[in-house]
Design a protein around this motif. Structure first.
Motif, mmCIF file in Angstrom:
data_model
loop_
_atom_site.group_PDB
_atom_site.id
_atom_site.type_symbol
_atom_site.label_atom_id
_atom_site.label_comp_id
_atom_site.label_asym_id
_atom_site.label_seq_id
_atom_site.Cartn_x
_atom_site.Cartn_y
_atom_site.Cartn_z
ATOM 1 N N GLU A 142 -86.309 7.605 -51.807
ATOM 2 C CA GLU A 142 -86.765 6.329 -52.339
ATOM 3 C C GLU A 142 -87.188 5.419 -51.202
ATOM 4 O OE1 GLU A 142 -85.279 2.900 -55.522
ATOM 5 O OE2 GLU A 142 -84.194 4.799 -55.302
ATOM 6 N N ILE A 143 -88.227 4.639 -51.453
ATOM 7 C CA ILE A 143 -88.758 3.754 -50.429
ATOM 8 C C ILE A 143 -89.143 2.426 -51.062
ATOM 9 C CG2 ILE A 143 -91.157 4.550 -50.668
ATOM 10 C CD1 ILE A 143 -91.370 4.383 -47.592
ATOM 11 N N ALA A 145 -87.530 20.064 -66.806
ATOM 12 C CA ALA A 145 -86.503 19.515 -65.916
ATOM 13 C C ALA A 145 -86.175 18.077 -66.316
ATOM 14 C CB ALA A 145 -86.984 19.561 -64.471
ATOM 15 N N LEU A 146 -84.957 17.662 -66.028
ATOM 16 C CA LEU A 146 -84.504 16.307 -66.318
ATOM 17 C C LEU A 146 -84.265 15.551 -65.014
ATOM 18 C CD1 LEU A 146 -81.866 17.052 -69.118
ATOM 19 C CD2 LEU A 146 -84.194 16.175 -69.444
ATOM 20 N N ASN A 147 -84.409 14.233 -65.078
ATOM 21 C CA ASN A 147 -84.115 13.406 -63.916
ATOM 22 C C ASN A 147 -82.616 13.367 -63.610
ATOM 23 O OD1 ASN A 147 -86.758 12.497 -63.232
ATOM 24 N ND2 ASN A 147 -86.707 11.059 -64.938
ATOM 25 N N PHE A 148 -81.774 13.505 -64.643
ATOM 26 C CA PHE A 148 -80.323 13.474 -64.494
ATOM 27 C C PHE A 148 -79.709 14.023 -65.765
ATOM 28 C CE2 PHE A 148 -81.955 9.231 -65.596
ATOM 29 C CZ PHE A 148 -81.427 9.075 -66.877
ATOM 30 N N ALA A 149 -78.427 14.290 -65.748
ATOM 31 C CA ALA A 149 -77.732 14.775 -66.938
ATOM 32 C C ALA A 149 -77.759 13.701 -68.011
ATOM 33 C CB ALA A 149 -76.292 15.142 -66.600
ATOM 34 N N PRO A 150 -78.108 14.049 -69.256
ATOM 35 C CA PRO A 150 -78.210 13.043 -70.323
ATOM 36 C C PRO A 150 -76.934 12.215 -70.460
ATOM 37 C CG PRO A 150 -79.104 15.135 -71.061
ATOM 38 C CD PRO A 150 -78.467 15.398 -69.732
ATOM 39 N N LEU A 187 -85.252 12.254 -69.449
ATOM 40 C CA LEU A 187 -86.602 12.808 -69.603
ATOM 41 C C LEU A 187 -87.582 12.085 -68.679
ATOM 42 C CD1 LEU A 187 -86.702 13.071 -73.491
ATOM 43 C CD2 LEU A 187 -86.620 14.999 -71.896
ATOM 44 N N ARG A 188 -88.469 12.851 -68.081
ATOM 45 C CA ARG A 188 -89.484 12.249 -67.221
ATOM 46 C C ARG A 188 -90.450 11.405 -68.058
ATOM 47 N NH1 ARG A 188 -88.190 14.829 -62.624
ATOM 48 N NH2 ARG A 188 -88.112 17.113 -62.464
ATOM 49 N N ASP A 189 -90.923 10.318 -67.475
ATOM 50 C CA ASP A 189 -91.810 9.399 -68.190
ATOM 51 C C ASP A 189 -93.204 10.001 -68.339
ATOM 52 O OD1 ASP A 189 -92.121 6.326 -68.997
ATOM 53 O OD2 ASP A 189 -93.925 6.943 -67.932
ATOM 54 N N SER A 240 -90.756 9.252 -57.879
ATOM 55 C CA SER A 240 -91.334 7.948 -58.204
ATOM 56 C C SER A 240 -90.240 7.112 -58.856
ATOM 57 C CB SER A 240 -92.531 8.102 -59.158
ATOM 58 O OG SER A 240 -92.085 8.464 -60.453
ATOM 59 N N ASP A 241 -90.610 5.929 -59.332
ATOM 60 C CA ASP A 241 -89.611 5.074 -59.966
ATOM 61 C C ASP A 241 -89.024 5.715 -61.219
ATOM 62 O OD1 ASP A 241 -90.294 3.376 -57.989
ATOM 63 O OD2 ASP A 241 -90.712 1.642 -59.249
ATOM 64 N N ARG A 242 -89.777 6.611 -61.881
ATOM 65 C CA ARG A 242 -89.312 7.197 -63.136
ATOM 66 C C ARG A 242 -89.345 8.727 -63.136
ATOM 67 N NH1 ARG A 242 -92.292 2.943 -67.319
ATOM 68 N NH2 ARG A 242 -91.245 1.077 -66.525
ATOM 69 N N THR A 243 -89.561 9.310 -61.987
ATOM 70 C CA THR A 243 -89.511 10.763 -61.842
ATOM 71 C C THR A 243 -88.715 11.099 -60.592
ATOM 72 O OG1 THR A 243 -91.627 11.143 -62.950
ATOM 73 C CG2 THR A 243 -90.866 12.851 -61.459
ATOM 74 N N ARG A 244 -87.709 11.955 -60.745
ATOM 75 C CA ARG A 244 -86.834 12.270 -59.623
ATOM 76 C C ARG A 244 -86.846 13.766 -59.317
ATOM 77 N NH1 ARG A 244 -81.519 8.637 -61.374
ATOM 78 N NH2 ARG A 244 -82.566 6.595 -61.336
ATOM 79 N N ASN A 245 -87.019 14.050 -58.027
ATOM 80 C CA ASN A 245 -86.868 15.416 -57.515
ATOM 81 C C ASN A 245 -87.693 16.449 -58.282
ATOM 82 O OD1 ASN A 245 -85.012 14.703 -55.442
ATOM 83 N ND2 ASN A 245 -83.395 14.563 -56.992
#
Length: 525
Positions: free
Chosen positions: A359-360, A142-147, A110-112, A514-519
């Protein structure tokens, strides 16, 4: 040197009438080895800090929330294997089964919520309701990755846990907390403080650094619960740490479950159990949690092999509890840190971009040691026992080593990624007025030319943000508040961050990371 003499010296820079304060506790079993309070609880009214001063403990709240979850599971009111949508009918369909277990061990994907507020332009420091927090956290489908496949810290997990606890118990979170934990343990100073506008007995004023280096009152407006809303005192945190070591109000097996690895990530046990994290401090095994919120940082650790407990609380956020905890532990227990036989090669300073992603990070040369800067801030780099560099933080994102041809290689859960020096290629030609949107995220975006640079306007449900874009590499930019005054920047985040998130701008879409949100993808309109 005695423990108290050493700690008094370590915290002496804060022990004056011009500084907000700190509370430090060290215990062995039932014996107090040190009880110290330093600086001021309220600078404006010259109130000194003492051991019963109440401060925010931020994310240390999560261990209370997860223990309540395990207790209610034992009562038969829920199961860790429940689908969270069975309890919270307002949640969207995530396209995958997210369980209570995934919430409690930070593997949900889950996104933060704080990230979603920053991206959507919702002011974190402005007073708002719990309903707004609920709507913001549930906005993204949307999810950052599969649970269950990754470990990624998310405050949304524990917001939803709080909601589920209230639903299945039929009680407010603070009532459940008092009846099951803090009341029986005599923790009279520990309670939920939803926002900074609350008035509580012996509550410290929380402080932050201002633009001129002086102190200001800190502010936190979004309503928070078991994800980070508790306040406590030095006395109460000692009671809590002793309870974790020798449980009296719950089945000891529940504490063991909190401390044990609760997930396997790419074949390796996760350091995050249920609301508690296993780590190594000064070479000693430890278990605990830290906290960071506007105007307060904290950390509480237990060293079970020696029956030692250490807690650091504060009413300001201008220090690293991880660094101070390491020093205290080394003095109390002896420094058993180990290093590889061969020192890792120094990393070349500069900005780096993930070779196959967005990522940077930045490597900086300091006076004494290098540091790593991400969107979440900076941390000094120290040597790991495996002969790599690791950020000195409570939950390091990865370890680093020098790669071939000027690259940096990161490793996390045995997975390696290559980062190359950023800055390759000129930015593509951007279009003034280009518009993007995502129905699933409830976001829209517009590019705006601003002199020689570019700005991005992001709109969400009722809120908006105007961001300055800084080119980093090819199609990749970092987003920063367009306003230069820190007070205006604090609308977006309670901290002045190196950047808010990255933005990859392509002709057909815009991608936020971001550090806690992906794509997070917004398609061109």
């Amino acid at each position: 040197m005695s423990i108290s003499t050493y700690i008094d010296g370590l915290f002496s820079e804060w022990n004056n009438a011009q500084s907000p304060g700190m509370i430090v506790a060290v215990a062995r079993g039932d014996e107090d080895l040190h009880r110290g309070a330093y600086g001021m609880a309220d600078l404006a009214h010259a109130v000194p800090m003492d051991f019963r001063t109440v401060t925010r403990i931020a994310s240390q709240s999560k261990q209370f929330t997860t223990l309540l979850t395990l207790m209610l599971e034992q009562d038969g009111l829920l199961s860790l294997d429940d689908d969270i949508r069975d309890h919270l009918d307002y949640l969207p369909d995530y396209g995958a089964r997210v369980t209570v277990r995934h919430l409690a061990n930070n593997t949900s994907g889950l996104r933060d919520i704080l990230d979603m507020m920053i991206i959507g332009g919702t002011p974190i420091t402005a007073p708002s309701s719990r309903d707004l927090a609920r709507r913001t956290a549930s906005r993204s489908a949307a999810l950052n990755f599969a649970p269950g496949t990754e470990l990624l810290y998310s405050n949304t997990n524990f917001l939803f846990l709080t909601e589920i606890l209230e639903k299945v118990s039929g009680q407010r979170f603070e009532t459940l907390l008092a009846e099951r934990l803090t009341g029986p343990l005599g923790m009279d100073d520990t309670r939920l403080m939803v926002r900074d506008d609350a008035i509580l007995p012996r509550l410290a004023v929380h402080h932050r650094r201002g633009p001129d280096g002086g102190w200001l009152r800190a502010a936190w407006g979004i309503a928070i619960g078991g994800e980070g809303g508790l306040v406590s005192s030095g006395d109460d945190m000692l009671r809590w740490l002793r309870h974790l070591a020798r449980p009296t109000v719950c089945d000891p097996a529940l504490i063991a479950r909190m401390e044990a690895p609760s997930a396997t990530i790419h074949g390796l046990p996760s350091p995050y159990g249920f609301g508690l994290m296993s780590a190594v401090c000064a070479g000693h095994r430890c278990i605990g949690h830290g906290g960071w919120i506007s105007g307060s940082r904290s950390q509480s650790l237990r060293f079970p092999d020696q029956d030692i407990a250490i807690s650091i609380l504060s009413n300001h956020d201008d220090f690293s509890p991880v660094v101070l905890m390491e020093k205290i532990a080394a003095h109390v227990l002896g420094d058993r840190s180990t290093r590889a036989a061969t020192r890792p090669a120094a990393l070349s300073p500069g900005a780096y971009r993930q070779a196959d992603g967005d990522e940077i990070f930045i490597i900086d040369d300091g006076d004494r040691q290098q540091s790593l800067t991400t969107g979440m801030g900076s941390a000094p780099l120290v040597e790991s026992p495996e002969g790599r560099w690791v950020p000195h933080s409570s939950m390091p994102p990865f370890e680093l080593s020098a790669g071939k041809d000027g690259t940096v290689v990161t490793e996390h859960f045995a997975r390696q990624r290559v980062f190359r020096p950023a800055g390759a290629g000129a930015p593509q030609t951007l279009k003034d007025g280009a518009a993007y949107a995502s129905a699933t995220e409830g976001l829209s975006a517009t590019l705006e030319r601003n002199g020689d640079g570019w700005r991005l306007r992001l709109d969400s449900a009722g809120d908006a943000s105007l961001l300055r874009l800084e080119h980093r590499d090819g199609t990749l930019f970092t987003a920063h508040p367009a306003e230069t005054d820190p007070h205006d920047q604090w609308r977006f985040a309670p901290w002045v961050l190196p950047w808010l998130f990255t933005v990859r701008i392509e002709p057909d879409r815009l991608v936020i990371n971001s550090d806690r949100t992906r794509n997070l993808v917004l398609d061109a309109r």
